[in-house]
Motif scaffolding. Structure first.
Motif, PDB file in Angstrom:
ATOM      1  N   GLN A 138      -4.748  -8.788   8.076  1.00  0.00           N
ATOM      2  CA  GLN A 138      -3.379  -8.387   7.766  1.00  0.00           C
ATOM      3  C   GLN A 138      -2.727  -9.438   6.875  1.00  0.00           C
ATOM      4  O   GLN A 138      -2.753 -10.628   7.166  1.00  0.00           O
ATOM      5  N   ILE A 139      -2.101  -8.965   5.797  1.00  0.00           N
ATOM      6  CA  ILE A 139      -1.319  -9.811   4.906  1.00  0.00           C
ATOM      7  C   ILE A 139       0.104  -9.262   4.901  1.00  0.00           C
ATOM      8  O   ILE A 139       0.312  -8.058   4.724  1.00  0.00           O
ATOM      9  N   GLU A 140       1.078 -10.146   5.113  1.00  0.00           N
ATOM     10  CA  GLU A 140       2.477  -9.712   5.152  1.00  0.00           C
ATOM     11  C   GLU A 140       3.106  -9.862   3.775  1.00  0.00           C
ATOM     12  O   GLU A 140       3.034 -10.930   3.161  1.00  0.00           O
ATOM     13  N   ARG A 141       3.704  -8.771   3.301  1.00  0.00           N
ATOM     14  CA  ARG A 141       4.447  -8.783   2.049  1.00  0.00           C
ATOM     15  C   ARG A 141       5.887  -8.370   2.331  1.00  0.00           C
ATOM     16  O   ARG A 141       6.143  -7.597   3.259  1.00  0.00           O
ATOM     17  N   PRO A 142       6.838  -8.847   1.522  1.00  0.00           N
ATOM     18  CA  PRO A 142       8.214  -8.383   1.714  1.00  0.00           C
ATOM     19  C   PRO A 142       8.316  -6.870   1.513  1.00  0.00           C
ATOM     20  O   PRO A 142       7.745  -6.321   0.568  1.00  0.00           O
ATOM     21  N   ASP A 143       9.017  -6.220   2.421  1.00  0.00           N
ATOM     22  CA  ASP A 143       9.244  -4.770   2.309  1.00  0.00           C
ATOM     23  C   ASP A 143      10.579  -4.574   1.587  1.00  0.00           C
ATOM     24  O   ASP A 143      11.637  -4.473   2.220  1.00  0.00           O
ATOM     25  N   ASP A 144      10.525  -4.514   0.288  1.00  0.00           N
ATOM     26  CA  ASP A 144      11.737  -4.497  -0.534  1.00  0.00           C
ATOM     27  C   ASP A 144      12.295  -3.075  -0.618  1.00  0.00           C
ATOM     28  O   ASP A 144      12.385  -2.476  -1.691  1.00  0.00           O
ATOM     29  N   TRP A 145      12.709  -2.555   0.518  1.00  0.00           N
ATOM     30  CA  TRP A 145      13.130  -1.151   0.588  1.00  0.00           C
ATOM     31  C   TRP A 145      14.462  -0.910  -0.112  1.00  0.00           C
ATOM     32  O   TRP A 145      14.808   0.239  -0.413  1.00  0.00           O
TER      33      TRP A 145
END
Length: 812
Positions: free
Chosen positions: A161-168
């Motif tokens: 798992q790699i966490e990326r910003p969820d730029d919703w």
């Protein structure tokens, strides 16, 4: 031609859409992109809902109704466009209007981004409850944080798992109204000065909480309630003098520091800085929400004695547990009420839902940290606790000299800490669990001394889900079949699904149910191929476990079974093994290494077995990344088997089990949480229950005799599976999964996977036998749908309104 002639007042939905596109967005019809059309359609729907919203607020004021302030760290909303159209009952009209403009509504629905405001069941439950409160006409306002990047967007690279910003929020959010006039000062740090009866909180730092309102429409009722989320801005946007001397980043530090509090949901708390940020977040949204609730009350009433009649403040789990301290601070320090009068109001206004028996989730904060960040709140909590201690010690005939140590909000063993779970119970007039079993364990195991002191406070409200999303939107063909079979009354009263039970014996009904399930599975199979490149057979059983990745959820037990099944199939390929696709999805907390390792294991097992020519299409394992509400709308209607396999006594309720049963999936699960009540509703023959009971787990723990190594030594099947993990058979790194092996054997298997494994294996064989008889399986699926009627969030909210909040409804 004047302006009015060129742009007449829209008399149709098509004209309203075009007017919003051209005038509101400044885009011509010829140049409009799909994104433009989505924005125009969403804003048109929002305008139509706004009229209902204003009417709702007027009716609440005119009738003097109590309003519920629902405080939750998460609100896992679905996409708003289709939901809004259905609430307005103009879905087909909008589809036709857009078609006349050459646009497909379905393309716009798929384009919408899911709000990144939650992670799992807690947030989805809060969203379901908001939907039900509006649909029943119960006045409410949800309060939370407007996270700029949510928890994270999950990517999987080489199984990790790699966490990326969820730029919703990268594109503008058409559903919200910014309310700059609704801003409140929230303080941190500083010092407290006592001057006679006055208390002043001075110095430190401060930010403004800014309100953003999202409309929550009711279905079958005109009510539109509010979800108010807090953004943050600094008191001083920047230091101009510092900027002008060239220290640009230093000058902008107030802006950066203020917005940090709303950046992400559940920041990594493996560091002191991460822990402090969590405490800042909880205080930030609680303080703003309490200030706003009191402002709304004082706008209409000048008698504080009316507060419990007009306001309920509900704590959705322990994250908002600073609410009693903040409410006391507001009443005593800001509004100058006497302590006893303020405390009486607090305990009559607050109520608390506990969602977990896990000790780490009860929000225990070091006093040093709280004193540094929230010095006045620590003083208030200490005074609450001091007075409580006097009451406990003054109890007549009390033969428990150490009772106060067991209930003290300030824990003195070792480092002084504030137990926020205890504070929530002490401050609330009602405390409830979320399933019958969980509520009993809350009373008997989590807060037994409080239950002895305040037995009248404890109640149960079993969770529920909204049928609007989990049938009408997610599975419209099934909703249509139910309408045609028993009428549409079930949409207003889900208990009427019981009328479907005779249809389980109707071959024609079961045939249509099979066709709908097949279409949903084909749709999911296409998505799987597109997202992860794995081809699966839609005719296979879809075996689903979708939820937050955590050791207590026991995804690892599922994976042990997959390996054991693969071994058995390779050893006896000639046997009649029903084809099965195991589908998993969920996020692991960023600092939770074991959960991340379980995701890695799922991928590595899948990579090995999905290409095995011996097992072929008869066994596949798929992990779908970045689980969300919109992804669940694909998975849940397609599921055949629902995995609800937590160790008995660890899952509070579960709502995924309810969604899956409602969509015709059969449950394999332990006697835990709401599984117990689902089994009662659908019947023991239509659910696969395995494993130890709560009482058996407790007896095993009390005996101190559990030995996972002993089980391992006595089970050839488990030896083979665990030895494969230890030998690196599923990884290029032989040591990769040693921590899992160590946790099972040397860590004594905390969640007792090995103790339940044989029972789980036997239950899975029963699943295989049942699946081979497809007509009988379909009858079971139909009875699961018919038995799901109790698990409506409408029923849950009626229970809360009558038994917890004492709240009334808007006129129909």
């Amino acid at each position: 031609m004047n302006f009015q002639e060129r742009w007449p007042q829209p008399s149709s939905l098509k004209q309203a859409l075009l007017a919003r596109l051209v005038l509101g967005l400044g885009v011509s019809q010829e140049q409009a992109s799909l994104r433009d059309w989505f924005q125009a359609t969403a804003l048109t729907v929002r305008e139509l809902l706004t009229a209902r919203w204003h009417e709702t607020n007027r009716q609440v004021r005119d009738h003097g109704l109590k309003q519920v302030s629902y405080l939750s760290m998460e609100f896992l909303l679905g996409r708003g466009l289709q939901n809004g159209l259905m609430a307005l009952n103009i879905l087909d009209e909008c589809r036709e209007a857009l078609a006349e403009c050459g646009v497909r509504l379905e393309d716009l629905i798929e384009l919408e981004v899911t709000p990144a405001l939650g992670n799992g069941g807690l947030g989805r439950l809060a969203a379901c409850f908001l939907d039900s409160m509006a649909s029943l006409g119960l006045p409410s306002i949800g309060y939370g944080i407007r996270y700029e990047f949510g928890m994270f967007r999950q990517e999987v690279i080489d199984g990790w798992q790699i966490e990326r910003p969820d730029d919703w929020l990268a594109d503008s959010n058409p559903w919200e109204f910014m309310r700059p006039e609704r801003q409140y000062l929230v303080r941190f740090g500083g010092r407290v000065v006592h001057e006679g009866n006055r208390v002043h909180w001075l110095d430190g730092e401060a930010v403004y909480a800014i309100a953003y309102d999202t409309l929550v429409p009711g279905h079958g009722h005109y009510a539109v309630n509010t979800l108010r989320l807090w953004g943050a801005r600094p008191v001083e946007p920047m230091d101009l003098a510092t900027f002008n001397r060239g220290a640009f980043m230093e000058a902008l530090s107030p802006q950066l520091r203020a917005r940090t509090v709303v950046r992400v949901l559940y920041p990594d708390d493996s560091t002191i800085e991460g822990r402090e940020l969590r405490l800042r977040q909880e205080h930030f949204f609680v303080s703003a929400s309490i200030q706003d609730t009191l402002r709304r009350f004082r706008a209409d009433y000048d008698d504080w004695a009316l507060l419990p009649d007009k306001i309920s403040i509900h704590l959705n789990d322990t994250h908002p547990a600073l609410a009693p301290a903040e409410l006391m601070r507001q009443l005593v320090d800001e509004h100058l009420l006497a302590w006893d009068d303020a405390w009486d109001l607090v305990t009559r206004v607050l109520s608390y839902t506990n969602h977990t028996l896990m000790p780490e989730a009860l929000e225990i904060w070091p006093c040093d940290m709280m004193g540094r960040l929230l010095p006045r709140h620590l003083q208030i909590i200490e005074e609450i606790n001091r007075r409580f201690g006097q009451q406990v010690e003054a109890r007549p005939g009390d033969n428990q000299p150490d009772l106060f140590a067991k209930v003290s909000v300030i824990q003195e063993d070792g480092e002084r800490r504030v137990n926020m779970g205890r504070l929530s119970v002490l401050s609330s007039h009602k405390v409830n669990g979320v399933s019958r079993l969980h509520s009993r364990l809350v009373r008997e195991r989590l807060f037994p001394e409080f239950a002895e002191l305040f037995p009248e406070r404890f109640a149960n409200v079993t969770n529920g889900i909204t049928p609007r999303l989990w049938l009408n939107l997610a599975n419209p063909k099934l909703a249509t079949l139910i309408n045609e079979t028993i009428g549409d009354g079930w949409q207003r009263d889900l208990s009427r699904l019981a009328d479907l039970r005779p249809s389980a014996e109707d071959d024609a009904f079961c045939g249509r149910l099979a066709d709908i399930k097949a279409l949903n599975k084909q749709r999911l199979a296409k998505l799987i191929a597109h997202r992860v490149g794995i081809e699966v057979n839609p005719a296979a059983m879809f075996d689903v476990q979708v939820k937050r990745i955590h050791e207590y959820k026991r995804q690892l037990l599922n994976l042990l079974h997959v390996i054991a099944r693969w071994n058995a199939m390779r050893a006896a390929p000639e046997q009649d093994w029903p084809a099965r696709v195991v589908i998993m999805a969920g996020k692991a907390a960023s600092a939770y290494h074991m959960a991340k390792l379980i995701i890695k294991l799922a991928h590595d097992i899948g990579r090995r077995i999905n290409n095995d020519p011996v097992t072929g299409d008869r066994l596949k394992l798929v992990f779908l990344p970045d689980y969300s509400v919109s992804l669940a709308e694909y998975i849940i209607p397609a599921a055949d088997l629902s995995e609800q396999i937590s160790l008995a006594g660890t899952e509070a309720s579960g709502t995924g089990n309810m969604k899956l049963a409602l969509n015709g999936a059969l449950t394999i699960g332990t006697a835990d949480g709401a599984n117990v009540e689902i089994a009662e509703q659908v019947g023991p023959e239509d659910i696969f229950i395995f494993g130890m009971s709560v009482e058996e787990v407790a007896a095993l723990d009390a005996s101190g005799t559990y030995s996972s190594r002993e089980i391992y030594r006595n089970s050839q099947q488990l030896q083979e599976v665990i030895d494969q993990l230890g030998a690196g058979q599923f990884s290029s790194d032989p040591a990769c999964f040693w921590p899992i092996v160590d946790s099972l054997l040397d860590g004594n298997d905390h969640f007792k996977l090995l103790a339940d494994f044989d029972s789980y294996w036997q239950a899975q064989r029963a699943v295989d036998r049942a699946w081979r008889d497809q007509p009988a399986w379909l009858r079971k699926a139909a009875r699961n749908i018919a038995g799901a009627g109790r698990f409506s969030s409408d029923r849950s909210i009626r229970d809360y309104a009558s038994r917890i909040w004492n709240a009334g409804y808007l006129p129909a």
